[in-house]
Design an enzyme around this catalytic site. Structure first.
Site, PDB file in Angstrom:
ATOM      1  N   ILE A  32       0.839  -1.196   0.000  1.00 18.08           N
ATOM      2  CA  ILE A  32       0.000   0.000   0.000  1.00 18.08           C
ATOM      3  C   ILE A  32       0.879   1.254   0.000  1.00 18.08           C
ATOM      4  O   ILE A  32       0.673   2.172  -0.794  1.00 18.08           O
ATOM      5  CB  ILE A  32      -0.960   0.018   1.214  1.00 18.08           C
ATOM      6  N   SER A  40     -10.954  -1.097   4.553  1.00 19.72           N
ATOM      7  CA  SER A  40     -10.257  -2.116   3.759  1.00 19.72           C
ATOM      8  C   SER A  40     -10.781  -2.173   2.331  1.00 19.72           C
ATOM      9  O   SER A  40     -11.810  -1.592   1.986  1.00 19.72           O
ATOM     10  CB  SER A  40     -10.441  -3.479   4.405  1.00 19.72           C
ATOM     11  N   CYS A  41     -10.055  -2.912   1.521  1.00 17.18           N
ATOM     12  CA  CYS A  41     -10.415  -3.073   0.108  1.00 17.18           C
ATOM     13  C   CYS A  41     -11.838  -3.604  -0.055  1.00 17.18           C
ATOM     14  O   CYS A  41     -12.642  -3.036  -0.791  1.00 17.18           O
ATOM     15  CB  CYS A  41      -9.415  -3.995  -0.573  1.00 17.18           C
ATOM     16  N   ARG A  63      -9.012 -13.419  -1.950  1.00 17.19           N
ATOM     17  CA  ARG A  63      -7.769 -13.990  -2.447  1.00 17.19           C
ATOM     18  C   ARG A  63      -6.969 -14.558  -1.286  1.00 17.19           C
ATOM     19  O   ARG A  63      -7.109 -14.133  -0.134  1.00 17.19           O
ATOM     20  CB  ARG A  63      -6.974 -12.954  -3.215  1.00 17.19           C
ATOM     21  N   GLY A  90     -19.330  -6.545   6.843  1.00 17.22           N
ATOM     22  CA  GLY A  90     -20.606  -5.844   6.974  1.00 17.22           C
ATOM     23  C   GLY A  90     -20.562  -4.794   8.069  1.00 17.22           C
ATOM     24  O   GLY A  90     -20.772  -3.601   7.805  1.00 17.22           O
ATOM     25  N   HIS A 148     -10.064 -10.042  -5.151  1.00 14.61           N
ATOM     26  CA  HIS A 148     -11.267 -10.589  -4.532  1.00 14.61           C
ATOM     27  C   HIS A 148     -12.407 -10.588  -5.545  1.00 14.61           C
ATOM     28  O   HIS A 148     -12.400  -9.811  -6.497  1.00 14.61           O
ATOM     29  CB  HIS A 148     -11.710  -9.735  -3.341  1.00 14.61           C
ATOM     30  N   ASN A 154      -7.214  -5.781  -4.252  1.00 17.84           N
ATOM     31  CA  ASN A 154      -7.027  -5.445  -2.839  1.00 17.84           C
ATOM     32  C   ASN A 154      -5.793  -4.600  -2.585  1.00 17.84           C
ATOM     33  O   ASN A 154      -5.629  -4.061  -1.509  1.00 17.84           O
ATOM     34  CB  ASN A 154      -7.023  -6.707  -1.956  1.00 17.84           C
TER      35      ASN A 154
END
Lengths: 338, 338
Positions: free
Chosen positions: A12, A139-140, A168, A195, A220, A301
């Site tokens: 990142i 997050s991604c 992944r 969620g 993903h 991701n």
């Protein structure tokens, strides 16, 4: 021109550094890491000012012939915001340092919401991040959920959403360290954490997810069953989703039938590392049945949070008060267009 | 004692033959195939009477030192029911021969419902198959869907079900022929065919599925979002599912965390080929949220239809008029117990 530091030069961090570099309203003052091997050579090649996390690391870097500008403290003295891209749970420890130095900071999705008290997704809650001291770019997976569901919510179509997330196995550059092979590994908890994580940005979203790890490293894939507020046409759903500038509509019928073909297209486009900042959503597979909506998409991701991070920098530093303007500016700088 | 033939000695055929062999109310008269290599040696080793599909195949088998009892016609003359386990779409061509010989026949899920006009799933519609001439045992995925949803329906809990099916890439013994690697490949059509296929057995089921191929060979995995007719407890749902004797309840907390661990357990149990005739459903992962139900399970695509096929033989030949008795008998013979 705001001075920004990147702490943690991994998958990142190196992308965030490059993305900051191409903005005209912020300046990359330096990157900070502990490594002295081939990975940091990428920063050397790009002429970034390099700082060492520790004195020991500084010695090793110098021994490896790397020109080091100083340690992390030296870097922090020169900036007003740090983007922390260190591995999961390490950033939480750096936070005290940032606070002591009275520096704004951005963490990523591996950290807990409570660490910053604010979680960020540009198209959803840019406004609430204006001039605050810290945020967490989610997050991604959560970013992709928020982009798609926020678009449906804006059009007042969203009742609730239930998703299955095919994750992944490992980051591609780390696959020599091991990843699952010839199997699938569910996350034990149903609902999975994504969620509630999306609700850390938008508590109004009714979203439940399940997640399972699959033996591939590219990206993903999410499958969604969405209950709409009313019977709707496919066209109306697409119009809603197309209000997000960060969803890329792809077509199965044009040979984009899998994670690998999508990856190759983004490499063809000349994106660095073949990065896909967008959610790649199959337009022709998307189906509306009465008041139910079914679709699938792919999430890079390593890349999807990069534009979000740039927007978060603008929001926290206040250099752009209008989220839409920031998003448009970031999109243009990174070559994102539907 | 009914005389049965197995035509097609592949992954399904060899299993069906073994399963017939251990029943006390039906007799395996012979198996018929076109191959003369190591695969048919399995039938030789087991002392099955071997028939050749064609004259050419008969010559080659004899040249390979295989004792051949005759051709397919010879076999058909001796039986009253054929289980056709030939590859997808080949059985449809054999059907005319079976009809000409006035022999009952069972096809498998690769064939169309229209070819037989009846599709079979033991716990759902055994009664409608009694003494009819032909049926199709539905595919592995569809069988698993019917077992689980039929159980929920019996308890009057099922409103509708939406599933994401993670399909294995290829059969394990055929993986040298190629299968997807390091990617995922969605089925283009949403809904995928398994939902309508389940409705070919039970038109009342409200079920919509999406399917995606993943790079592993062990088994399928399904994730389900089910709308219940009312708010229900987890216990009530489990009680409903436990009315199926062919759902195996497994526990993530006991180390069964993936397709491979489940496979190893069934190998440990001494099942032939490690076959799992049951749907392996994670009891501890299963979650009820209000009137919604979430669960995941694993399906052995080579084995799950084997007990169904034995029951279908009993229904079509009328040797057992009570579906529950047939199921219990088959279960006992194959070592299926919850």
């Amino acid at each position: 021109m705001k001075n920004i530091a990147v702490v943690g030069y991994g998958v990142i961090g190196k992308r965030v550094a490059d993305a900051i570099k191409v903005q005209d309203d912020m300046k990359l003052v330096g990157v900070c890491d502990i490594i002295s091997d081939w990975r940091i050579q990428n920063a050397v090649r790009k002429d970034y000012d390099i700082y060492a996390t520790t004195t020991e690391a500084e010695k090793q870097m110098k021994a490896s012939g790397i020109s080091v500008m100083g340690n992390m403290q030296d870097l922090l003295d020169k900036v007003e915001l740090v983007v922390d891209c260190t591995p999961k749970m390490i950033a939480a420890k750096n936070v005290e340092t940032y606070k002591t130095h009275n520096i704004k900071f951005i963490l990523h999705g591996g950290e807990k919401h409570e660490t910053t008290g604010h979680s960020f997704s540009a198209e959803n809650n840019y406004n609430t991040a204006l001039n605050i001291n810290a945020t967490r770019v989610v997050s991604c997976n959560t970013t992709s959920i928020l982009r798609t569901l926020t678009a449906l919510k804006r059009a007042d179509l969203l009742d609730y959403a239930r998703g299955t997330l095919l994750r992944r196995a490992t980051d591609p550059w780390e696959s020599h360290l091991g990843g699952i092979m010839n199997t699938m590994v569910p996350e034990k908890e149903i609902p999975s954490h994504q969620g509630p994580d999306a609700q850390s940005v938008d508590p109004d979203l009714d979203v439940i997810t399940s997640a399972v790890k699959v033996p591939q490293t590219l990206s993903h894939m999410h499958y969604w069953n969405v209950k709409l507020k009313k019977e709707t046409s496919k066209e109306e759903v697409l119009n809603a989703l197309k209000t997000s500038s960060r969803i890329k509509f792809i077509h199965y019928d044009q040979g984009l039938v899998s994670n690998n073909t999508i990856k190759e297209m983004f490499l063809d486009m000349g994106r660095p590392w073949g990065d896909m900042y967008e959610v790649a959503l199959w337009e022709d597979m998307l189906k509306v049945v009465g008041d139910e909506l079914f679709y699938a998409y792919v999430v890079d991701n390593q890349a999807i949070v990069i534009p979000e991070t740039i927007d978060a920098i603008r929001a926290l530093t206040g250099i752009e008060m209008d989220g839409n303007k920031s998003i448009a500016k970031t999109n243009k700088s990174l070559g994102i267009n539907q």
